[in-house]
Motif scaffolding. Structure first.
Motif, mmCIF file in Angstrom:
data_model
loop_
_atom_site.group_PDB
_atom_site.id
_atom_site.type_symbol
_atom_site.label_atom_id
_atom_site.label_comp_id
_atom_site.label_asym_id
_atom_site.label_seq_id
_atom_site.Cartn_x
_atom_site.Cartn_y
_atom_site.Cartn_z
ATOM 1 N N TRP A 222 14.643 -13.470 -10.637
ATOM 2 C CA TRP A 222 13.296 -13.831 -11.102
ATOM 3 C C TRP A 222 13.114 -13.449 -12.568
ATOM 4 O O TRP A 222 12.570 -14.220 -13.365
ATOM 5 N N ILE A 223 13.588 -12.260 -12.926
ATOM 6 C CA ILE A 223 13.497 -11.819 -14.320
ATOM 7 C C ILE A 223 14.297 -12.762 -15.221
ATOM 8 O O ILE A 223 13.827 -13.173 -16.289
ATOM 9 N N ALA A 224 15.499 -13.128 -14.778
ATOM 10 C CA ALA A 224 16.332 -14.024 -15.577
ATOM 11 C C ALA A 224 15.672 -15.385 -15.742
ATOM 12 O O ALA A 224 15.724 -15.986 -16.817
ATOM 13 N N HIS A 225 15.052 -15.876 -14.692
ATOM 14 C CA HIS A 225 14.379 -17.168 -14.775
ATOM 15 C C HIS A 225 13.227 -17.115 -15.773
ATOM 16 O O HIS A 225 13.012 -18.059 -16.543
ATOM 17 N N LEU B 265 29.814 -20.620 -18.394
ATOM 18 C CA LEU B 265 30.292 -20.473 -17.020
ATOM 19 C C LEU B 265 29.358 -21.108 -16.006
ATOM 20 O O LEU B 265 29.773 -21.872 -15.143
ATOM 21 N N GLY B 266 28.058 -20.801 -16.100
ATOM 22 C CA GLY B 266 27.116 -21.302 -15.112
ATOM 23 C C GLY B 266 27.100 -22.807 -15.046
ATOM 24 O O GLY B 266 27.003 -23.392 -13.952
ATOM 25 N N ALA B 267 27.209 -23.460 -16.202
ATOM 26 C CA ALA B 267 27.178 -24.915 -16.234
ATOM 27 C C ALA B 267 28.510 -25.525 -15.807
ATOM 28 O O ALA B 267 28.550 -26.504 -15.050
ATOM 29 N N SER B 268 29.626 -24.972 -16.293
ATOM 30 C CA SER B 268 30.938 -25.562 -16.013
ATOM 31 C C SER B 268 31.377 -25.359 -14.560
ATOM 32 O O SER B 268 32.050 -26.221 -13.988
ATOM 33 N N ALA B 269 31.002 -24.230 -13.957
ATOM 34 C CA ALA B 269 31.365 -24.006 -12.553
ATOM 35 C C ALA B 269 30.558 -24.891 -11.623
ATOM 36 O O ALA B 269 31.041 -25.318 -10.572
ATOM 37 N N GLY B 270 29.329 -25.189 -12.017
ATOM 38 C CA GLY B 270 28.504 -26.076 -11.218
ATOM 39 C C GLY B 270 27.897 -25.414 -9.991
ATOM 40 O O GLY B 270 28.087 -24.219 -9.739
ATOM 41 N N GLY C 63 16.998 -19.490 -16.135
ATOM 42 C CA GLY C 63 18.035 -19.721 -15.135
ATOM 43 C C GLY C 63 19.172 -18.718 -15.244
ATOM 44 O O GLY C 63 18.990 -17.601 -15.723
ATOM 45 N N GLN C 64 20.344 -19.155 -14.820
ATOM 46 C CA GLN C 64 21.493 -18.256 -14.774
ATOM 47 C C GLN C 64 22.549 -18.636 -15.792
ATOM 48 O O GLN C 64 22.696 -19.785 -16.203
ATOM 49 N N THR C 65 23.295 -17.616 -16.182
ATOM 50 C CA THR C 65 24.523 -17.750 -16.963
ATOM 51 C C THR C 65 25.579 -16.910 -16.258
ATOM 52 O O THR C 65 25.278 -16.230 -15.268
ATOM 53 N N GLY C 66 26.785 -16.907 -16.768
ATOM 54 C CA GLY C 66 27.800 -16.032 -16.191
ATOM 55 C C GLY C 66 27.387 -14.577 -16.246
ATOM 56 O O GLY C 66 27.648 -13.807 -15.311
ATOM 57 N N ASP C 67 26.722 -14.179 -17.336
ATOM 58 C CA ASP C 67 26.253 -12.792 -17.457
ATOM 59 C C ASP C 67 25.173 -12.476 -16.426
ATOM 60 O O ASP C 67 25.144 -11.374 -15.868
ATOM 61 N N VAL C 68 24.286 -13.417 -16.183
ATOM 62 C CA VAL C 68 23.239 -13.198 -15.176
ATOM 63 C C VAL C 68 23.861 -13.053 -13.795
ATOM 64 O O VAL C 68 23.474 -12.176 -13.010
ATOM 65 N N LEU C 69 24.843 -13.890 -13.491
ATOM 66 C CA LEU C 69 25.506 -13.792 -12.190
ATOM 67 C C LEU C 69 26.197 -12.435 -12.027
ATOM 68 O O LEU C 69 26.144 -11.822 -10.955
ATOM 69 N N GLY C 70 26.840 -11.961 -13.095
ATOM 70 C CA GLY C 70 27.443 -10.634 -13.043
ATOM 71 C C GLY C 70 26.415 -9.540 -12.867
ATOM 72 O O GLY C 70 26.663 -8.537 -12.190
ATOM 73 N N SER C 71 25.239 -9.725 -13.452
ATOM 74 C CA SER C 71 24.156 -8.752 -13.303
ATOM 75 C C SER C 71 23.643 -8.723 -11.869
ATOM 76 O O SER C 71 23.300 -7.660 -11.343
ATOM 77 N N LEU C 72 23.578 -9.897 -11.237
ATOM 78 C CA LEU C 72 23.183 -9.943 -9.821
ATOM 79 C C LEU C 72 24.137 -9.100 -8.988
ATOM 80 O O LEU C 72 23.715 -8.361 -8.085
ATOM 81 N N TYR D 45 24.078 -21.102 -6.462
ATOM 82 C CA TYR D 45 23.500 -22.233 -5.724
ATOM 83 C C TYR D 45 22.006 -22.408 -6.003
ATOM 84 O O TYR D 45 21.521 -23.535 -6.167
ATOM 85 N N LEU D 46 21.276 -21.308 -6.057
ATOM 86 C CA LEU D 46 19.817 -21.376 -6.139
ATOM 87 C C LEU D 46 19.272 -21.475 -7.555
ATOM 88 O O LEU D 46 18.193 -22.030 -7.767
ATOM 89 N N MET D 47 19.992 -20.944 -8.531
ATOM 90 C CA MET D 47 19.457 -20.868 -9.886
ATOM 91 C C MET D 47 20.038 -21.962 -10.782
ATOM 92 O O MET D 47 21.248 -22.178 -10.778
ATOM 93 N N PRO D 48 19.198 -22.629 -11.547
ATOM 94 C CA PRO D 48 19.713 -23.619 -12.498
ATOM 95 C C PRO D 48 20.428 -22.933 -13.651
ATOM 96 O O PRO D 48 20.183 -21.762 -13.938
ATOM 97 N N SER D 49 21.313 -23.668 -14.303
ATOM 98 C CA SER D 49 22.010 -23.109 -15.456
ATOM 99 C C SER D 49 21.066 -23.035 -16.648
ATOM 100 O O SER D 49 20.320 -23.979 -16.920
ATOM 101 N N ALA D 50 21.095 -21.907 -17.339
ATOM 102 C CA ALA D 50 20.226 -21.725 -18.508
ATOM 103 C C ALA D 50 20.824 -22.372 -19.754
ATOM 104 O O ALA D 50 20.130 -22.525 -20.757
#
Length: 268
Positions: free
Chosen positions: A229-232, A181-186, A237-246, A171-176
Motif C-alpha cells: 500500500w505504501i509503495a502504491h 524487473l517488475g515490467a520485464s518479468a510480467g 506500483g511495484q518494482t524489483g526493489d519493492v518486491l524485495g522489500s515485501l 500478480y496484484l501490483m502494477p509495475s511502477a
C-alpha cells in the motif's frame, strides 16, 4: 540471457523442474549451470516455485543454526551466522532492495525522483539505518526463540512465506515503471500464484503447527500488504526493489511473531 539461444541450449518450457531452476537462478547466487535459454518472462511463470527457493535458503541457514547450536555456540552467534548465510546465498538481493526503497521513499519528493534514487547505486542514510534495523530484528528474533530448536522450523517457514508473498506482489501490483524487473518479468499466471500460496500456507503449518504458523502468516501478510500500500501511494506500483522489500518486511514480521509465540509456549 540472450534472445538468441546457442544451438546446444534448450528453450525454456514451463515445468516444475525448469521453473525451480529459473527461480533459484533469479532469487539466489547458488552457482547453477543449466542448459536452458530463457527470458525474464520465465521469471513470472516460475513464481510458483518462489516458496520452494525459500525452503532451500531457509533449510541451509536454519540447518546451520541448528548444527552450531548443538555444538554449544552462543545462541546469538548461531543466529548471526544463520542470517549471514541467507545474505550470502541470496547475494544480499532483498537487503539491497529494501535499502533502495528506504532511500527512495525517504529522500524523493516526487514519484520520478523516488524512482531515480532507487536506481542509484549509492547508499544513503535511510538505507543504512533500515538495513541495521532489519538485520538486528532478524538476529534477535531468531536468537530469542525458546526452546532454541524451534528456530529451525521458524527460519524455514519465514523464508518460504516471504518468497510466496513476492509471487503475489508480482500478480496484484502494477509495475511502477515501463522497464525494469517488475515490467520485464510480467504478471505471473493465476495458477502459478495459487500454487505459491499453497506452499506458503502448507509448509509453515506442517513445520510449526497450525496456531503458531497461522498467527505468523497473518502478520506476515498484513505487513506485506501495508508495504504494498505504501509503495502504491509512493510510486504507483511495484518494482524489483519493492518486491524485495515485501520479502524482507514479511520475513521479519514472521520471525518476530514466531519468537514471541514460542517464547510464550505456543507451538501448535
Amino acid at each position: 540471457m540472450s534472445d538468441e539461444a546457442p544451438p546446444t541450449m534448450k528453450e525454456y518450457k514451463p515445468s516444475w523442474i525448469n521453473d525451480l531452476l529459473v527461480a533459484l537462478l533469479f532469487l539466489t547466487r547458488i552457482p547453477l549451470k543449466i542448459n536452458m535459454n530463457f527470458s525474464m518472462a520465465a521469471v513470472g511463470s516460475s513464481a510458483r516455485c518462489f516458496p520452494l527457493v525459500g525452503l532451500v535458503v531457509g533449510g541451509i541457514s536454519g540447518g546451520a543454526f541448528f548444527a552450531l547450536n548443538l555444538l554449544g555456540l552462543p545462541v546469538f552467534v548461531c543466529a548471526t551466522i544463520a542470517v549471514g548465510l541467507q545474505i550470502l546465498i541470496t547475494g544480499a538481493l532483498h537487503e539491497d532492495a529494501i535499502g533502495d526503497v528506504a532511500d527512495g521513499f525517504g529522500g524523493g519528493a516526487t514519484k520520478d525522483k523516488k524512482l531515480e534514487i532507487m536506481r542509484d547505486s549509492r547508499v544513503g542514510t535511510y538505507a543504512v539505518v533500515t538495513l541495521i534495523i532489519a538485520i538486528v530484528l532478524k538476529i534477535t528474533s531468531i536468537g530469542s526463540m525458546y526452546p532454541e530448536v524451534m528456530a529451525l522450523p521458524a527460519i524455514i517457514s519465514a523464508a518460504v512465506a516471504s518468497r510466496g508473498v513476492v509471487a503475489w506482489g508480482m500478480y496484484l501490483m502494477p509495475s511502477a515503471r515501463k522497464d525494469g524487473l517488475g515490467a520485464s518479468a510480467g504478471k505471473p499466471p493465476l495458477m502459478s500464484v495459487v500454487a505459491a500460496l499453497i506452499f506458503t500456507l502448507v509448509i509453515p503449518v506442517a513445520l510449526m503447527g497450525p496456531f503458531a504458523a497461522s498467527a505468523a502468516l497473518l502478520g506476515s501478510f498484513v505487513s506485506a500488504g501495508l508495504m504494498g500500500w505504501i509503495a502504491h501511494r509512493q510510486i504507483g506500483g511495484q518494482t524489483g526493489d519493492v518486491l524485495g522489500s515485501l520479502q524482507q518486511v514479511s520475513e521479519i514480521t514472521f520471525l518476530v511473531i514466531a519468537a514471541g509465540l514460542f517464547s510464550a509456549g505456543f507451538s501448535a
